[in-house]
Scaffold this motif. Sequence first.
Motif, PDB file in Angstrom:
ATOM      1  N   UNK A 120      15.171 -11.451 -27.029  1.00  0.00           N
ATOM      2  CA  UNK A 120      16.185 -10.530 -27.565  1.00  0.00           C
ATOM      3  C   UNK A 120      16.037 -10.297 -29.064  1.00  0.00           C
ATOM      4  N   UNK A 121      14.926 -10.740 -29.637  1.00  0.00           N
ATOM      5  CA  UNK A 121      14.777 -10.676 -31.102  1.00  0.00           C
ATOM      6  C   UNK A 121      13.472  -9.999 -31.483  1.00  0.00           C
ATOM      7  N   UNK A 122      13.548  -9.112 -32.443  1.00  0.00           N
ATOM      8  CA  UNK A 122      12.378  -8.432 -33.005  1.00  0.00           C
ATOM      9  C   UNK A 122      12.243  -8.868 -34.456  1.00  0.00           C
ATOM     10  N   UNK A 123      11.160  -9.575 -34.772  1.00  0.00           N
ATOM     11  CA  UNK A 123      10.902 -10.033 -36.130  1.00  0.00           C
ATOM     12  C   UNK A 123       9.959  -9.049 -36.821  1.00  0.00           C
ATOM     13  N   UNK A 124      10.097  -8.932 -38.128  1.00  0.00           N
ATOM     14  CA  UNK A 124       9.313  -7.934 -38.856  1.00  0.00           C
ATOM     15  C   UNK A 124       8.995  -8.449 -40.247  1.00  0.00           C
ATOM     16  N   UNK A 125       7.754  -8.238 -40.680  1.00  0.00           N
ATOM     17  CA  UNK A 125       7.340  -8.607 -42.036  1.00  0.00           C
ATOM     18  C   UNK A 125       6.283  -7.638 -42.539  1.00  0.00           C
ATOM     19  N   UNK A 152       5.971 -17.857 -29.081  1.00  0.00           N
ATOM     20  CA  UNK A 152       6.491 -17.008 -28.022  1.00  0.00           C
ATOM     21  C   UNK A 152       7.423 -15.897 -28.463  1.00  0.00           C
ATOM     22  N   UNK A 153       7.506 -15.645 -29.785  1.00  0.00           N
ATOM     23  CA  UNK A 153       8.372 -14.588 -30.291  1.00  0.00           C
ATOM     24  C   UNK A 153       7.562 -13.322 -30.546  1.00  0.00           C
ATOM     25  N   UNK A 154       8.248 -12.194 -30.732  1.00  0.00           N
ATOM     26  CA  UNK A 154       7.590 -10.907 -30.980  1.00  0.00           C
ATOM     27  C   UNK A 154       7.759 -10.520 -32.442  1.00  0.00           C
ATOM     28  N   UNK A 208      15.734   0.460 -37.272  1.00  0.00           N
ATOM     29  CA  UNK A 208      15.713   1.923 -37.191  1.00  0.00           C
ATOM     30  C   UNK A 208      14.408   2.460 -36.608  1.00  0.00           C
ATOM     31  N   UNK A 209      13.281   1.854 -36.964  1.00  0.00           N
ATOM     32  CA  UNK A 209      11.974   2.425 -36.625  1.00  0.00           C
ATOM     33  C   UNK A 209      11.297   1.761 -35.430  1.00  0.00           C
ATOM     34  N   UNK A 210      11.689   0.543 -35.088  1.00  0.00           N
ATOM     35  CA  UNK A 210      11.101  -0.178 -33.967  1.00  0.00           C
ATOM     36  C   UNK A 210       9.568  -0.150 -34.007  1.00  0.00           C
ATOM     37  N   UNK A 211       8.965  -0.715 -35.049  1.00  0.00           N
ATOM     38  CA  UNK A 211       7.493  -0.709 -35.132  1.00  0.00           C
ATOM     39  C   UNK A 211       6.874  -1.492 -33.981  1.00  0.00           C
ATOM     40  N   UNK A 212       5.641  -1.167 -33.668  1.00  0.00           N
ATOM     41  CA  UNK A 212       4.967  -1.816 -32.545  1.00  0.00           C
ATOM     42  C   UNK A 212       4.709  -3.286 -32.847  1.00  0.00           C
TER      43      UNK A 212
END
Length: 336
Positions: free
Chosen positions: A55-60, A78-80, A116-120
Amino acid sequence: MQVTEYVFGIDVSKRKLDTALLHNGKIKSKVFENSTAGHVAMLLWLMDRGATPSTTHLCLEATGPYSEPVALAIVEAGWSVSIVNPARIKGFAQGELARNKTDQADAALLARFCSAMRPEYWTPPPAEWRELRGWVDRLEALKAMHQQESNRLEAHEVSGQLALMQAVQSHLDWLKREIEALALKIDDHIDRHPNLKQDADLLRSIPGVSHTTAAKVLAYAGDVRRFSNAKALAAFIGLTPRQRLSGSSVKGRTIISRTGHKDLRRALYMPGLVARRYNPVLKTFADRLATTGLAPKAVIGAVMRKLAHLIYGVITSGKPFDLNHRQTGLAIQDGI
């Protein structure tokens, strides 16, 4: 499709990770060490707040040697995670009219961008590809040192400083030996891994692509099969055309975008010059563009872009470059 309830922005620096968890419109911030223990603590902190891998989207941001270890730890747990071009984050901040530039603010900005952008999602390349990139980066660093020392040697020669000339020449000799040894290590590394060797052989079948260029393409682009098409690869390198046309007054000339991997773009410049003269397919393409009055540098940019298309073609098809195969669609509208 994964249902995302939590978004987690990570601002990466050498020693610490500034993070921001976005959930139900609220942000919670936390700072962790940029270390193995810090990575574990960060994921445990997320789970304590109800976040789960599903349920989590990480971004850097892509920040060179500091961001990849963090991303690897996240994926292996195991995270995205998404690794985003900093130019996209900068543009998003400008769109928000962001006034503050702090680590904490950047982490929150990354979380909002991701929401907002939901990057791949990022898929880590295999270990042998990452190791190859390390070897290639090291080789390029030694070559840069060699050029710098060569410039110093010339300056000392002009000024007649013999003792300094001897010292610099000694270093140049050492660098030359290291460069030659490292080039052999890179070839050996490629030969020891069947996937790398197969792709390198396909790349070297293209007139204009040498052993050195093939290694750089594999190191910097990774497995090009991950791109949806040849245009996506060209965009990754920064070879797609950028037009400046607006209304009746703005009629700027079309140039390559340069929004992409500058090291890979630089690596294709000399092969582009060689292919312009000795690759029959690209020579015909370039000659046709030249007859339209296109500037010589623009022609080389077009050749580099078409070279990227050939690279994608030979690897995805698994077939060496065929001199007798004339590609269709080499029209001018393919861009420079």
